[in-house]
Enzyme design. Structure first.
Site, PDB file in Angstrom:
ATOM      1  CE  LYS A  71      -0.695   0.170   5.000  1.00  0.00           C
ATOM      2  NZ  LYS A  71      -1.706   0.108   6.067  1.00  0.00           N
ATOM      3  CG  HIS A 178      -0.660  -0.753  -4.721  1.00  0.00           C
ATOM      4  ND1 HIS A 178      -1.254  -0.613  -3.489  1.00  0.00           N
ATOM      5  CD2 HIS A 178      -1.258   0.152  -5.525  1.00  0.00           C
ATOM      6  CE1 HIS A 178      -2.165   0.333  -3.542  1.00  0.00           C
ATOM      7  NE2 HIS A 178      -2.191   0.819  -4.774  1.00  0.00           N
ATOM      8  CB  CYS A 179      -2.454  -5.945  -2.822  1.00  0.00           C
ATOM      9  SG  CYS A 179      -1.058  -7.004  -2.393  1.00  0.00           S
ATOM     10  CB  ALA A 180      -2.710  -4.819   2.051  1.00  0.00           C
ATOM     11  CB  THR A 186       1.075  -7.246  -5.506  1.00  0.00           C
ATOM     12  OG1 THR A 186       0.119  -6.245  -5.132  1.00  0.00           O
ATOM     13  CG2 THR A 186       2.159  -6.617  -6.353  1.00  0.00           C
TER      14      THR A 186
END
Length: 200
Positions: A71, A178-180, A186
């Site tokens: 993130k 992206h992710c967390a 990702t």
């Protein structure tokens, strides 16, 4: 900048606020472009360049075109300035909508990228993400659980990854996915991109 016969070379950083690439050339004239894979960002430790990997036909992926990260809501002002200098044109966010709302993706004023919300919700059939947000996770077989999550990416989440490819192919993009944390959702997206480009 430097001529050496040693096995190591140390070059002073001329400007810590920009990304550097190096051209390494042997005494025979063979050369390669190199860069650090992980970008030095204080607010997100998992921001990486997918460049430099060798494809099956012997070519190398260009540095500075494809990035992956966790993130971005924790980037510092210096981080945001650094990332804006990368020239990103497309940012694909694989987090759930609630994650995106709680921690919005922002690269600060002056960023000209397109932000694509492509929520990947792994394990939605067994309410995994809902339990994760409520702090109720009990997994006896973590490895098996992660295998199930990755199977779910293939079986139920492909429309989001397909849209990522459509957006990527719409022009000459500088892409960030992206992710967390930048590892599962990702990681799967990065694996698909690298596979399509012929990287083992």
């Amino acid at each position: 900048l430097l001529h050496t016969t040693g096995s190591e070379a140390r070059v002073p950083n001329p400007d810590a606020k920009v990304r550097h690439y190096f051209y390494l050339e042997t005494d025979r004239g063979d050369g390669a472009i190199l860069a650090e894979r992980r970008l030095s960002l204080e607010g997100t430790p998992n921001f990486r360049d997918l460049g430099g990997y060798v494809t099956a036909d012997g070519r190398k992926l260009k540095w500075g075109k494809l990035f992956r990260s966790g993130k971005l809501s924790t980037l510092t002002e210096d981080d945001m300035h650094y990332v804006r200098r990368l020239g990103l044109t497309l940012v694909c966010d694989f987090r759930q909508v609630v994650e995106q709302e709680l921690d919005p993706t922002s690269l600060g004023a002056g960023s000209l990228h397109t932000l694509a919300s492509l929520p990947v919700t792994p394990g939605s059939k067994n309410s995994f993400m809902e339990n994760l947000h409520r702090g109720i996770i009990a997994v006896d077989d973590a490895a098996g659980f992660m295998q199930d999550i990755n199977r779910d990416f293939v079986l139920n989440q492909m429309p989001q990854y397909a849209e990522m490819f459509q957006l990527l192919l719409a022009g000459d993009q500088q892409l960030l996915i992206h992710c967390a944390s930048g590892k599962d959702r990702t990681g799967f997206g990065a694996a698909l991109i690298l596979d399509v480009l012929g990287v083992d």
